[in-house]
Each structure stands twice: as structure tokens, then as C-alpha cells.
Design a protein around this motif. Sequence first.
Motif: not given
Ligand SMILES: C[S@@+](CC[C@H](N)C(=O)[O-])C[C@H]1O[C@@H](n2cnc3c(N)ncnc32)[C@H](O)[C@@H]1O
Length: 339
Positions: A136, A153, A157, A181, A202-204, A230, A232, A246, A250
Motif C-alpha cells: 500500500w 479493481m 467490480a 470502496g 471511503l478510500d485512499r 483510512s 483503520f 474484497s 487483503d
Molecule cells: C481489493 S481493493 C477492493 C476495492 C473495492 N471494494 C472493489 O471491490 O472494487 C481494496 C481497497 O482497499 C483500499 N484500502 C487499502 N488500505 C486502505 C485504508 N487504510 N483505508 C481505506 N481504504 C484502504 C484500497 O485503496 C482498495 O481500494
Amino acid sequence: MTLSMDENFARLLSLKDTMTPWALRAVVTLGVPDLLADGELGVAELARRTGVVPDALHRVLRLLAARGVFTEPAPGVYAPTSLSRLLESGQRCMSLHPWLDLDGAIGRGDRACVHILEALRTGLPVYERAYGRPVWEDLAADPALTASFDTAMASRATALAPAVATGYDWPSARHVLDAGGGTGTVLAELLRTHPHLRGTLLDRAPAVTAARDIWGATAEGRRCTFTPGSFFDALPLGADVILLVSVIHDWADEHAAAILRRCAEALPPDGRVLIAEHIRDDDAGATAGLLELDLLMLLVYGGRERNLPDFRELGERAGLRLGGVTEVGGGLSLLEFLL
Ligand SMILES: C[S@@+](CC[C@H](N)C(=O)[O-])C[C@H]1O[C@@H](n2cnc3c(N)ncnc32)[C@H](O)[C@@H]1O
């Protein structure tokens, strides 16, 4: 059925092949399926347009033609097939291009897998050994890699979003927070299918910005809040369903439980967490495809594919009780957790 020694040998030889997977990735990275999209071309022309050595390219294409990816209608002339159509770029849906492009994020992860022995010795991902930092952090340092990850992704999706949007009791929900997402392909489909729903993505930051650019101005975008952050950290309040598509696979258990805990803390008493993932079925025999994904999760992300008891236990660690489990097709299940 007992196989003869010759059959066993042939089977093992095809299992140990390393050249077809790399040849496939090489031609995708060079854009050969795109160059052949309009019809056949000679190897000299293909080599000229891709800037590689004709003899080497010919040897790669000959192998892939023998595997059925292209055809060779005349010596040294290659033509597309229904397989190579799926390797063309520029299609948001049903293209394997973002998954095989060695210059993209997923191809970069695949290349780290040569260190598999180290993962066996440590039980840890090997991405950091290959590139000097965890996946990441590595993606975050390079906008092009981040964008290629988000595109891969989103292509996946697009295929699974309708199943998520129709496979759950969404009429009883009010506000969905899609945590991790990505660029919001699933959330946009949910909001389109269920006009009473509000959403939060919510995502990066780069993924959220891209999402707002792609669908923020649509009718469903106007019912959505785009929140970089995040999972977290404390999650935004207000949603009664938190969706994780998904995401959990991870992460190793400690981090996965931490994400679920943040979800539990952000929900009202009648709130639900909905995990959309594959469930490893150890009794029926998990598919080889899912077991491959399980190893990829270990090597690149430090995550894993889980069986039902694993998910139940993870929920309990976060104070969540497993409710219903619904299979929605394509091997995907929706696991509902209650407070
Ligand atoms: C495997 S992808 C899945 C994306 C989406 N849910 C989909 O199914 O297409 C995992 C997602 O987790 C996000 N991610 C990773 N670390 C994160 C964090 N600390 N906070 C928020 N999102 C995070 C990534 O940016 C990525 O979009």
C-alpha cells in the motif's frame, strides 16, 4: 481414475509451465492484442510498433498461438482470437488487460511472487523484499501505479456490482458506507438500483478523487459523500450498513479484526456490516482459482482467503455476530454481521 505415468508426466509438465504466463503478460504489456484488434499483422510490423526484437517476439507469439491466444494464419503473421479480445485495453469491463500489464500494480505484485520461498520461511508477504516497502505504501508513492490498481479493481467490480446490488435486503437499509470502496463502482450501482439509499464512499484520497470525477455529478453521485480516509481510523457516522467488498481478504487477522472493530464502533444499534467475498469451502473442496488467490494474498498483501468459521471468529473479535450468508453468484457471498 488412475493416470498412466505418461499422462501424469504430461500433466505435471503443463502445471510447471512458467513461460505461458510470462509470455501472456509480455504481449499485454506491449499492447499486442490492441495492435491486432483490427486484424492480422506480420511479426516484423508488430516488432516495429512495439520496439522489440522481431525474432524474440516471433518466438513468444508462436507459443501463444500454440496455446490458442492468437492464430497464425500464415507463417509469421498473427491474428486475434476470442481470447486475445479479452486482453485488449480500454474496456472497463471484461478485460484482463489491467491484471496482466507488467507495468501496472497487479503485474508488479505478480513479479514479487518469485520470492515465494521466503514467504514460506517467514509466513509474511514478499512484496516489501522485492520493492523495499509494503504494497500500500508502494502504490501510494506512485500515482500511475495507484491509478492502474484502481482501474483493475473497477473492471472486476463492474462484473460483480449487479450481484451485490440485487443480492441483499437493500430496501431495509438507509445509508451505506462503502469502506475501501475504490472508485465506487459497486456503490454507484447500489445507489442507481435503490434510489432511496444514501451513500458514503471511503478510500485512499486518489481513489475517492477519481470516483468523484467519474460519477460524482450523476444522480447517484449527488446522493453520495466522497470521503478520503483510512478504515483503520474512526469511520464517518451516519450509515446503517457498512459494506466491505474484497477488503478483508487483503489483511491478516489482526488488521482485519481492527477494520471490523472500526465498523462496529461507527454503526447505530440496528446497524450491519456486510462483507462481500469468496468463502473458502474446505468440505466441498475449494477451487484452485481461489487457492491461487489465497497465495497471492499472502505473497503480495499479507492477507488470506477465509472459510466460514474464520469469518465468524473474525467478527467475534470485533464484537460482531454472523447473521445471514447469501451466495450471489460468481463464487461471491454476502456475509451479514450484526452488533
Ligand atoms: C481489493 S481493493 C477492493 C476495492 C473495492 N471494494 C472493489 O471491490 O472494487 C481494496 C481497497 O482497499 C483500499 N484500502 C487499502 N488500505 C486502505 C485504508 N487504510 N483505508 C481505506 N481504504 C484502504 C484500497 O485503496 C482498495 O481500494
